[in-house]
Design a protein around this motif. Sequence first.
Motif, PDB file in Angstrom:
ATOM      1  N   UNK A 351     -22.661 -12.634  14.523  1.00 43.62           N
ATOM      2  CA  UNK A 351     -22.530 -11.229  14.136  1.00 43.62           C
ATOM      3  C   UNK A 351     -21.797 -10.503  15.255  1.00 43.62           C
ATOM      4  N   UNK A 352     -20.766  -9.755  14.869  1.00 47.96           N
ATOM      5  CA  UNK A 352     -19.958  -9.014  15.835  1.00 47.96           C
ATOM      6  C   UNK A 352     -20.105  -7.530  15.550  1.00 47.96           C
ATOM      7  N   UNK A 353     -20.378  -6.773  16.613  1.00 45.80           N
ATOM      8  CA  UNK A 353     -20.567  -5.337  16.422  1.00 45.80           C
ATOM      9  C   UNK A 353     -19.282  -4.724  15.859  1.00 45.80           C
ATOM     10  N   UNK A 354     -19.452  -3.835  14.884  1.00 46.61           N
ATOM     11  CA  UNK A 354     -18.307  -3.260  14.194  1.00 46.61           C
ATOM     12  C   UNK A 354     -17.358  -2.563  15.166  1.00 46.61           C
ATOM     13  N   UNK A 355     -16.086  -2.853  15.009  1.00 42.28           N
ATOM     14  CA  UNK A 355     -15.023  -2.157  15.750  1.00 42.28           C
ATOM     15  C   UNK A 355     -13.935  -1.895  14.721  1.00 42.28           C
ATOM     16  N   UNK A 356     -14.002  -0.743  14.091  1.00 42.88           N
ATOM     17  CA  UNK A 356     -13.122  -0.466  12.965  1.00 42.88           C
ATOM     18  C   UNK A 356     -11.682  -0.256  13.423  1.00 42.88           C
ATOM     19  N   UNK A 357     -10.711  -0.682  12.609  1.00 40.81           N
ATOM     20  CA  UNK A 357      -9.299  -0.514  12.989  1.00 40.81           C
ATOM     21  C   UNK A 357      -8.815   0.906  12.771  1.00 40.81           C
ATOM     22  N   UNK A 358      -7.815   1.281  13.543  1.00 44.90           N
ATOM     23  CA  UNK A 358      -7.122   2.539  13.301  1.00 44.90           C
ATOM     24  C   UNK A 358      -6.221   2.411  12.070  1.00 44.90           C
ATOM     25  N   UNK A 359      -5.557   3.534  11.744  1.00 49.93           N
ATOM     26  CA  UNK A 359      -4.721   3.562  10.549  1.00 49.93           C
ATOM     27  C   UNK A 359      -3.309   4.010  10.887  1.00 49.93           C
ATOM     28  N   UNK A 360      -2.382   3.615  10.006  1.00 51.09           N
ATOM     29  CA  UNK A 360      -0.977   4.018  10.117  1.00 51.09           C
ATOM     30  C   UNK A 360      -0.567   4.656   8.806  1.00 51.09           C
ATOM     31  N   UNK A 361      -0.008   5.855   8.873  1.00 54.13           N
ATOM     32  CA  UNK A 361       0.456   6.524   7.666  1.00 54.13           C
ATOM     33  C   UNK A 361       1.802   5.952   7.258  1.00 54.13           C
ATOM     34  N   UNK A 362       1.902   5.564   6.005  1.00 58.28           N
ATOM     35  CA  UNK A 362       3.128   4.949   5.483  1.00 58.28           C
ATOM     36  C   UNK A 362       3.726   5.883   4.450  1.00 58.28           C
ATOM     37  N   UNK A 363       4.982   6.206   4.630  1.00 62.81           N
ATOM     38  CA  UNK A 363       5.704   7.077   3.700  1.00 62.81           C
ATOM     39  C   UNK A 363       7.018   6.381   3.370  1.00 62.81           C
ATOM     40  N   UNK A 364       7.001   5.581   2.329  1.00 64.33           N
ATOM     41  CA  UNK A 364       8.177   4.797   1.971  1.00 64.33           C
ATOM     42  C   UNK A 364       8.622   5.147   0.560  1.00 64.33           C
ATOM     43  N   UNK A 365       9.884   4.875   0.282  1.00 66.21           N
ATOM     44  CA  UNK A 365      10.445   5.161  -1.031  1.00 66.21           C
ATOM     45  C   UNK A 365       9.662   4.425  -2.111  1.00 66.21           C
ATOM     46  N   UNK A 366       9.339   5.163  -3.181  1.00 64.79           N
ATOM     47  CA  UNK A 366       8.688   4.540  -4.327  1.00 64.79           C
ATOM     48  C   UNK A 366       7.182   4.487  -4.275  1.00 64.79           C
ATOM     49  N   UNK A 367       6.561   4.909  -3.148  1.00 67.14           N
ATOM     50  CA  UNK A 367       5.101   4.907  -3.070  1.00 67.14           C
ATOM     51  C   UNK A 367       4.630   6.240  -2.517  1.00 67.14           C
ATOM     52  N   UNK A 368       3.429   6.620  -2.902  1.00 70.95           N
ATOM     53  CA  UNK A 368       2.839   7.838  -2.379  1.00 70.95           C
ATOM     54  C   UNK A 368       2.478   7.646  -0.902  1.00 70.95           C
TER      55      UNK A 368
END
Length: 414
Positions: A351-368
């Motif tokens: 069991x490994x203590x939770x270490x949640x990942x960060x996020x990257x905002x993606x703004x590409x053609x054809x997707x929200x």
Amino acid sequence: MAESIEPAGAREHFDVDHDFIAHLNGECLEWAWMDGEALQRAMQAQGADWYELVQQRCPYLFAAGPVFVSELQLRQMCEVIAAVQEVVGKPEPHTEHGVFYGYDFHLNEQGVHLIEVNTNAGGAFLNALLIDSQHGLFLYGSAVAEGHLEQVFVEMFRNEWRVVRGDAVLKTIAIVDEQPESQYLYPEFLLAQKMFEKVGIAVHIVDPSALQAQGDGLYHDGQRIDLVYNRLTDFDLKQQPHIRAAWEQKQVVLTPNPMHHQRYADKRKLALFTDADALRAKGVSQVSIDALLRGVPQTRLVQVGDAAQWWEERKQWFFKPVSGYGSKGAYRGEKLTRRVFDEIMQADYVAQRLALPDERKVCAAGIEPQSLKYDVRCYVYDGEIQLVAARLYQGQTTNFRTPGGGFALVREVS
């Protein structure tokens, strides 16, 4: 409970550093987008068949933009990798080092967190294609900046051969995986084959059953195999006794091999990395102990006698099978049913203590516009980082099924 050691002022320094990086990753910065047309040209240059294969099988192989990391974050990852190297020690003389170790990190406001070490990490050849298409701009590492990744990879495999065979010429390589043509990353095998053949090394991409054991080694279609590039997830090769026997009898160079997995990737090693007393008993330097306690989430062996406590604390932990890979059989504690929890208690898990990942905002053609999770993978050989890449994804695992996600460039901000 593992002790936490942090130099005075380090917390404040990291907070400021992380806030700036989080801002960059949280914005759609037009100047930061990669050159998508250059990537398409690089992919098409691999041939029409290869390009069509990628489009049909894995359209979300490459992310729509880069991930930003700081000089401090990269330095901390390097410190953790160096500390792991000290703990596991040097390989025996005249044995393979193991190619493409993948050190996978989550980055967040608490720091950098080594989630696991893989000894058959995929994606290096694909990331080299991505990186080379961008002319090395803002990317980590001198070999990357100078466009020398292919030479670095070839030399790595030749060194694996050299440490075992000396001055003999490396002539044939077998890239081995189960039903390789059906593998999601089969396009990567083709890139590797092309790279080796350019320098005069014959390459066979084969299922292990296609290798025939003869008195002096392994053969395929009548040609003796010098080196096996092992992509199998049967880490101890119990299901492939002919390959294991040829390796043990030094009839073939095998990289990575069962010893590499045992030394680095067995999940129980994560528990050792966060046990200060055990590390001191092994004679590990205090510098490395500090780096590991900062950079590896606390990890403990799961024992059925502690089931009541584990159930009470489950939401703080991520449960991983000791011999698992690719998040198979891994569970975030807060999502566990009682039935699955009871099964974990009877199996070999950490069991490994939770270490949640960060996020990257993606703004590409054809997707929200959307925010995707990311992790950072350092590809390492003999303790040295060759390249750094990221993976953008939704859900629990890096599944390459997310529009805008996939392997991503890593851009260093100093």
